[in-house]
Each structure stands twice: as C-alpha cells, then as structure tokens.
Design a protein around this motif. Structure first.
Motif, PDB file in Angstrom:
ATOM      1  N   LYS A 135      56.684  13.250  62.715  1.00 19.17           N
ATOM      2  CA  LYS A 135      55.815  14.644  62.569  1.00 19.17           C
ATOM      3  C   LYS A 135      55.924  15.306  63.767  1.00 19.17           C
ATOM      4  O   LYS A 135      55.668  16.679  63.600  1.00 19.17           O
ATOM      5  N   GLN A 175      57.037  18.446  61.706  1.00 18.95           N
ATOM      6  CA  GLN A 175      55.994  18.859  60.806  1.00 18.95           C
ATOM      7  C   GLN A 175      55.928  20.218  60.696  1.00 18.95           C
ATOM      8  O   GLN A 175      55.597  20.672  59.379  1.00 18.95           O
ATOM      9  N   GLU A 190      55.225   8.654  60.286  1.00 16.28           N
ATOM     10  CA  GLU A 190      54.370   9.272  61.171  1.00 16.28           C
ATOM     11  C   GLU A 190      55.126   9.739  62.268  1.00 16.28           C
ATOM     12  O   GLU A 190      54.844  10.775  63.155  1.00 16.28           O
ATOM     13  N   SER A 209      59.920  17.822  54.998  1.00 16.24           N
ATOM     14  CA  SER A 209      58.543  17.153  54.358  1.00 16.24           C
ATOM     15  C   SER A 209      59.052  15.779  53.722  1.00 16.24           C
ATOM     16  O   SER A 209      58.058  15.067  53.868  1.00 16.24           O
ATOM     17  N   CYS A 216      58.617  13.471  56.579  1.00 21.12           N
ATOM     18  CA  CYS A 216      57.227  13.309  57.383  1.00 21.12           C
ATOM     19  C   CYS A 216      56.130  12.741  56.274  1.00 21.12           C
ATOM     20  O   CYS A 216      55.367  12.184  56.633  1.00 21.12           O
TER      21      CYS A 216
END
Length: 330
Positions: free
Chosen positions: A293, A297, A290, A283, A286
């Motif tokens: 991700k 993600q 980007e 987390s 992310c």
C-alpha cells in the motif's frame, strides 16, 4: 582439436591488437581459397540435437574444451564479420531450409539449458544474446516461434526439480532462459507478445520462486518488470486473473534487507505500475497485501475513484422514473 586450439590462440592474440590489425588478421581466414572458417568451427562444435528422452546434451566431457574454444572463435568472428542465419545453418547442417533454421536455433537453446558444462552454458547464452542483437529479422522471428517455446517447456518441469536441484544447475539454466526472455520482451515486438501469451509464460514464470534461488528470483522480478514496461494492457489483465504478482510480493515480504539489489528492482516494478497507470492491478494488489500500500495505494485510489461514482450513478438510475424510461428505451 589441434587446429581449433591453434586458431583459438590466434584469436586470443588478436584481442591485443588495434582494430585494423585485428581485422587484417581475421580477414586472412576469409581469403584462404577452399577454406571456410565458419563451417569449420561450426562442425567442430557438433551441435547435435540433445536426446529428449534423456534430457541431456550430447557434449561429452572430453569435447568440452573443443566446444568452448570453438564458441570463442565463433563469437570473435561474428563480432567482426556479421553473418545471416542462413550462413550459420549452411555451416552446421548443410541446408538452408526452414526446418534447418529452426533446428539450429532450437539446438542452441537446448544445449544452453541442458548442458552440464557451466562454461559452455554461459558461452551459448552469450552467443544467443549476440544473435538477437544482430538485427537479423529472420533470426529474431524464428527465435520467437522456436526458442521461446523451448524455454517455456523447460520451465514447466515438475516442482520436484526444485527439491532435487542440489547443485543449482537447473536454477542456473532457468535463470539464463529468463534473461533471454526479458531481452526479447524489451524489444516490444508483436510476435513476442503473442508468444508470451500463448505459451502462458506469465503463469509459468511465477512458479520458479519454488526453487528459492536468489538469482532466479531476480530473473522472475525482472520478467514482470519488463512486461509492465511495455504498457501492454493484456499483460495486466492476465496478471490480475492469475495473481501472478503474488510471487513478487512474497519475495519482497521475505527480504531482510529491502534496500538490496532485488529490493531495488521490486521498487522499480512498483514504480512501473504507478507510472504506467496500471490502476486496476494496483487496486488488486492493495486489496490483498498491506505491504504494498505505501507504494501503490495512490494508484489504486485512481481506479476506485473511477469505478465507485459510476456504480452510484447506475444505482440511482435504477430507482428513478427517468431510469425506468431509459431502460424501456434501451
């Protein structure tokens, strides 16, 4: 020098013999009365402590061939006849005290890091790895307390070294040091974990990307991958606190071919994060990058799903009479 060269030739010949013949040849050196090959070879290496104020080893160019041959003999001998740390210290320093053991290991590591002779640097690296594979708990524990500290201190050299490292000598030394550290991490020993944390290696290793050296970058990624493989949660908390994996994301983002070797190692590192449920770390990454991700993600969502409902419940409790009663009771 002539004796070392002669013995080196014999040991080279022994490599072409069958196992029993090789053992018979090497055993002959152990049966000579009043002669100890181990002591003879170690004294020939002359592993004196490098002069710290100069930052260089005492191995001169004239002795490089002698030291190289002696190390080759020593490796061949140890592969056939395992010895203890006390045996090695007795041969090189004539003492079995704790100080001598620490001095012996520290000298090996310092020479590996600081010698200008690449061949000797690689031989010492192989020798240290061999000692760590020996299973001698004394060697391993002493290395955690002595060897790791020396390597960590070497890593903390000023960033100016990254600009002056024109021949990649410093980068190579740090890469070899990283390889040794990764090996110790893989053993997943408690003393190693305490050393990694106390020496702040999680922070210092991230700075090595300043050298912009491919081999060193691979070592950096392998280091963090090895930490994650242990599933040791304090490592995760430290990485989040210090943004340690930012350097890994930086390396990945700058790759032109993300399917090359270092790209594959980074993919594996991301897999370690998801496989070991380092959801908070996922987390954290992310929320900043980007580019990660697609890999992290889903794992990051697990962390968000755990934290958001709890916050909502607490918020509702604050606005209800039941919540007030609970607060009074507390």
């Amino acid at each position: 020098k002539e004796a070392i060269s002669f013995i080196s030739e014999l040991f080279s010949i022994s490599k072409n013999l069958q196992i029993q013949g090789r053992l018979n040849l090497l055993s002959s050196f152990r049966n000579i009365e009043g002669y100890n090959l181990l002591i003879f070879v170690l004294e020939s290496i002359k592993l004196n402590t490098p002069k710290k104020e100069e930052g260089q080893t005492v191995i001169t160019e004239g002795n490089q061939g002698l030291v190289s041959n002696a190390l080759e003999i020593l490796m061949s001998y140890l592969q056939s006849f395992p010895v203890t740390l006390n045996d090695l210290c007795e041969g090189s320093i004539q003492s079995e005290s704790t100080l001598s053991q620490e001095r012996f290991l520290s000298t090996l590591v310092e020479h590996m890091l600081k010698t200008s002779a690449q061949e000797i640097k690689l031989q010492l690296h192989e020798f240290i790895r061999f000692l760590l594979d020996s299973g001698d708990s004394l060697i391993i524990n002493k290395f955690y307390s002595v060897g790791l500290k020396i390597i960590a201190d070497y890593f903390t050299q000023t960033s100016e070294d990254s600009q002056e490292d024109t021949n990649n000598s410093v980068s190579m030394s740090k890469s070899l040091g990283l390889d040794i550290i990764v090996k110790t991490i893989s053993e997943d020993h408690y003393n190693c974990k305490t050393s990694i944390m106390s020496l702040d290696l999680i922070v210092e290793v991230a700075k090595l990307v300043e050298f912009n050296n491919k081999l060193l970058n691979i070592g950096v990624v392998k280091f963090y991958k090895a930490l994650l493989a242990t599933n040791f949660k304090p490592y995760e908390r430290k990485m989040i606190q210090e943004d340690s994996l930012d350097c890994v994301v930086k390396i990945y983002s700058e790759l032109k071919n993300k399917r090359n070797m270092i790209g594959s190692i980074i993919f594996d590192l991301f897999s370690k994060i998801t496989r070991n449920d380092f959801c908070e770390l996922a987390s954290h990454l992310c929320s900043k990058f980007e580019i990660v991700k697609p890999f992290l993600q889903k794992c990051a969502d697990k962390h968000d799903q755990k934290s958001v409902p709890l916050q909502e419940i607490l918020t509702k409790l604050d606005h209800t009479e039941e919540g007030d009663k609970v607060g009074e009771n507390c």
